[in-house]
Design a protein around this motif. Structure first.
Motif, mmCIF file in Angstrom:
data_model
loop_
_atom_site.group_PDB
_atom_site.id
_atom_site.type_symbol
_atom_site.label_atom_id
_atom_site.label_comp_id
_atom_site.label_asym_id
_atom_site.label_seq_id
_atom_site.Cartn_x
_atom_site.Cartn_y
_atom_site.Cartn_z
ATOM 1 N N ILE A 87 0.853 -1.194 0.109
ATOM 2 C CA ILE A 87 -0.140 0.040 -0.051
ATOM 3 C C ILE A 87 0.744 1.403 -0.071
ATOM 4 C CG2 ILE A 87 -1.951 -1.184 1.173
ATOM 5 C CD1 ILE A 87 -1.304 0.563 3.578
ATOM 6 N N ASP A 88 2.347 1.208 -0.008
ATOM 7 C CA ASP A 88 2.995 2.434 -0.054
ATOM 8 C C ASP A 88 2.673 3.021 -1.520
ATOM 9 O OD1 ASP A 88 4.484 1.361 1.822
ATOM 10 O OD2 ASP A 88 6.336 0.640 0.769
ATOM 11 N N ALA A 89 2.511 4.343 -1.339
ATOM 12 C CA ALA A 89 1.855 5.369 -2.288
ATOM 13 C C ALA A 89 2.819 6.685 -2.586
ATOM 14 C CB ALA A 89 0.454 5.408 -1.955
ATOM 15 N N VAL A 90 2.480 6.971 -3.817
ATOM 16 C CA VAL A 90 3.110 8.498 -4.334
ATOM 17 C C VAL A 90 2.043 9.204 -3.991
ATOM 18 C CG1 VAL A 90 3.991 9.572 -5.976
ATOM 19 C CG2 VAL A 90 4.626 7.194 -5.895
ATOM 20 N N ASN A 91 2.376 10.425 -3.346
ATOM 21 C CA ASN A 91 1.287 11.816 -3.053
ATOM 22 C C ASN A 91 1.481 12.491 -4.516
ATOM 23 O OD1 ASN A 91 0.113 14.073 -2.381
ATOM 24 N ND2 ASN A 91 1.535 14.502 -0.707
ATOM 25 N N LYS A 92 0.335 12.719 -4.834
ATOM 26 C CA LYS A 92 0.216 13.296 -6.181
ATOM 27 C C LYS A 92 0.457 14.591 -6.226
ATOM 28 C CE LYS A 92 -1.394 9.497 -8.369
ATOM 29 N NZ LYS A 92 -0.627 8.732 -9.393
ATOM 30 N N VAL A 93 0.406 15.265 -4.870
ATOM 31 C CA VAL A 93 0.617 16.460 -4.555
ATOM 32 C C VAL A 93 2.154 16.862 -4.686
ATOM 33 C CG1 VAL A 93 0.557 18.673 -2.997
ATOM 34 C CG2 VAL A 93 -1.292 16.984 -3.170
ATOM 35 N N ASP A 94 3.060 16.283 -3.999
ATOM 36 C CA ASP A 94 4.450 16.432 -4.195
ATOM 37 C C ASP A 94 5.244 15.387 -4.711
ATOM 38 O OD1 ASP A 94 4.552 14.184 -2.387
ATOM 39 O OD2 ASP A 94 4.855 15.539 -0.581
ATOM 40 N N GLY A 95 4.623 14.320 -5.246
ATOM 41 C CA GLY A 95 5.300 13.511 -6.214
ATOM 42 C C GLY A 95 6.160 12.632 -5.407
ATOM 43 N N LYS A 96 6.159 12.534 -4.219
ATOM 44 C CA LYS A 96 7.132 11.648 -3.237
ATOM 45 C C LYS A 96 6.208 10.303 -2.829
ATOM 46 C CE LYS A 96 9.409 15.702 -0.881
ATOM 47 N NZ LYS A 96 9.776 16.545 0.111
ATOM 48 N N LYS A 97 7.021 9.329 -2.832
ATOM 49 C CA LYS A 97 6.481 8.100 -2.391
ATOM 50 C C LYS A 97 6.479 8.048 -0.756
ATOM 51 C CE LYS A 97 6.924 3.046 -2.830
ATOM 52 N NZ LYS A 97 7.602 2.036 -3.517
ATOM 53 N N TYR A 98 5.615 7.464 -0.155
ATOM 54 C CA TYR A 98 5.440 7.583 1.490
ATOM 55 C C TYR A 98 5.007 6.098 1.687
ATOM 56 C CZ TYR A 98 4.762 12.537 1.543
ATOM 57 O OH TYR A 98 5.163 13.897 1.678
ATOM 58 N N GLU A 99 5.793 5.455 2.880
ATOM 59 C CA GLU A 99 5.462 4.281 3.478
ATOM 60 C C GLU A 99 4.583 4.638 4.869
ATOM 61 O OE1 GLU A 99 9.122 1.691 3.406
ATOM 62 O OE2 GLU A 99 9.868 3.356 3.747
ATOM 63 N N PHE A 100 3.799 3.825 4.951
ATOM 64 C CA PHE A 100 2.784 3.791 6.221
ATOM 65 C C PHE A 100 3.142 3.375 7.388
ATOM 66 C CE2 PHE A 100 0.059 4.803 2.548
ATOM 67 C CZ PHE A 100 -0.817 5.959 2.712
ATOM 68 N N ILE A 101 2.793 3.598 8.541
ATOM 69 C CA ILE A 101 2.943 2.909 9.838
ATOM 70 C C ILE A 101 1.411 2.610 9.615
ATOM 71 C CG2 ILE A 101 2.703 2.902 12.072
ATOM 72 C CD1 ILE A 101 5.321 4.667 11.931
ATOM 73 N N VAL A 102 0.931 1.223 9.833
ATOM 74 C CA VAL A 102 -0.256 0.770 9.758
ATOM 75 C C VAL A 102 -0.666 0.110 11.319
ATOM 76 C CG1 VAL A 102 -2.056 -0.609 8.772
ATOM 77 C CG2 VAL A 102 -0.138 0.477 7.456
ATOM 78 N N MET A 103 -1.729 0.696 11.740
ATOM 79 C CA MET A 103 -2.135 -0.043 12.918
ATOM 80 C C MET A 103 -3.674 -0.293 12.865
ATOM 81 S SD MET A 103 -2.444 1.476 16.984
ATOM 82 C CE MET A 103 -3.697 2.868 16.670
ATOM 83 N N ALA A 104 -3.934 -1.718 13.375
ATOM 84 C CA ALA A 104 -5.370 -2.077 13.176
ATOM 85 C C ALA A 104 -5.852 -2.734 14.776
ATOM 86 C CB ALA A 104 -5.493 -3.215 12.292
ATOM 87 N N PRO A 105 -6.473 -1.922 15.301
ATOM 88 C CA PRO A 105 -6.735 -2.125 16.802
ATOM 89 C C PRO A 105 -8.067 -3.037 16.761
ATOM 90 C CG PRO A 105 -7.649 0.098 16.604
ATOM 91 C CD PRO A 105 -6.652 -0.639 15.364
ATOM 92 N N LEU A 106 -7.910 -4.155 17.674
ATOM 93 C CA LEU A 106 -9.088 -4.937 18.043
ATOM 94 C C LEU A 106 -10.096 -4.412 19.212
ATOM 95 C CD1 LEU A 106 -10.467 -7.592 17.035
ATOM 96 C CD2 LEU A 106 -9.081 -8.874 18.811
#
Length: 255
Positions: A87-106
């Motif tokens: 799910i790493d993605a490129v921000n269309k606004v600044d053209g940079k690729k971002y890696e997420f910290i992902v949290m899924a609480p239960l």
């Protein structure tokens, strides 16, 4: 010999559990001064010192609530990542690729209220290199209730940069009158609903209209030909509208 076999079994069980959670690890997050809940957490593979990362919080539906952390993989972002999708993605606004910290609480039952989500955010901000200007939330069904409650709550809304809300359940009466909070905090929300789930699609339209009444253009609504289901097609990073998947869309916005 018996002790050796027991230890071997325990190690094998622990290894199997870790493999079952890939690419996540299990943590605990504080939601009240007296209560912690389990959560799945995924950090970027190559953390860089001094760098801070967007946080994506993923909120599950009612059927997932309870004590079995692996049930989170049945739906949502965690399922996509558990199946190996990136799910790493490129921000269309600044053209940079971002890696997420992902949290899924239960959640123990239903989903997390805004006071619990606010406490969980405070907890993880202390422990992980999170960019506090890029905190994103997404959820479906009961998790969609949690998202809508959060963006209409004065404490939590000021922390959220943008949200993706799928088939949200009906929120509390007080929050239904509080979408000016969403507008005041400039929170963009992308709603998804199905034509064959009239109550949930109605909620999407109501929440979007209630936000736009105060500030037009903050919301986006996508309508599919489905019942109360099928969120995987939208969480899949290959799904795009206007050239963007939901992860790219979120990255456009920051606080």
């Amino acid at each position: 010999m018996r002790v050796f076999l027991i230890i071997t079994f325990m190690l094998q069980t622990a290894l199997l559990s870790a493999q079952d959670l890939k690419p996540f690890k299990q943590i605990e997050v504080q939601i009240t001064p007296w209560h912690r809940i389990p959560a799945l957490l995924k950090l970027p593979d190559n953390l860089k010192g001094g760098k801070r990362y967007p946080l994506l919080i993923c909120l599950h539906g009612r059927s997932i609530a309870g004590t079995d952390i692996t049930k989170i993989f049945r739906q949502g972002v965690a399922r996509q990542m558990h199946e190996g999708k990136n799910i790493d993605a490129v921000n269309k606004v600044d053209g940079k690729k971002y890696e997420f910290i992902v949290m899924a609480p239960l959640a123990t039952s239903w989903s997390l209220g805004p006071e619990h989500l606010d406490a969980a955010i405070t907890d993880v901000l202390k422990k992980y290199p999170i960019d506090s200007s890029r905190i994103y939330i997404t959820g479906y069904s009961a998790g969609g209730w949690s998202v809508a409650m959060a963006v209409t709550d004065k404490r939590t809304a000021k922390r959220v940069a943008a949200a993706v809300n799928m088939s949200p359940a009906t929120i509390d009466a007080e929050n239904l009158k509080s979408f000016q909070v969403t507008a005041q905090n400039n929170i963009h929300v992308w709603y998804f609903g199905g034509r064959e789930e009239p109550v949930f699609l109605g909620n999407c339209k109501l929440y979007a209209d209630s936000t736009n009444k105060y500030k037009p253009g903050l919301t986006k609504l996508s309508i599919g030909e489905h019942k109360h289901c099928c969120w995987e097609q939208y969480y899949n990073p290959s799904y795009r509208e206007d050239g963007m998947n939901i992860y790219e869309w979120l990255l456009q916005f920051k606080r």
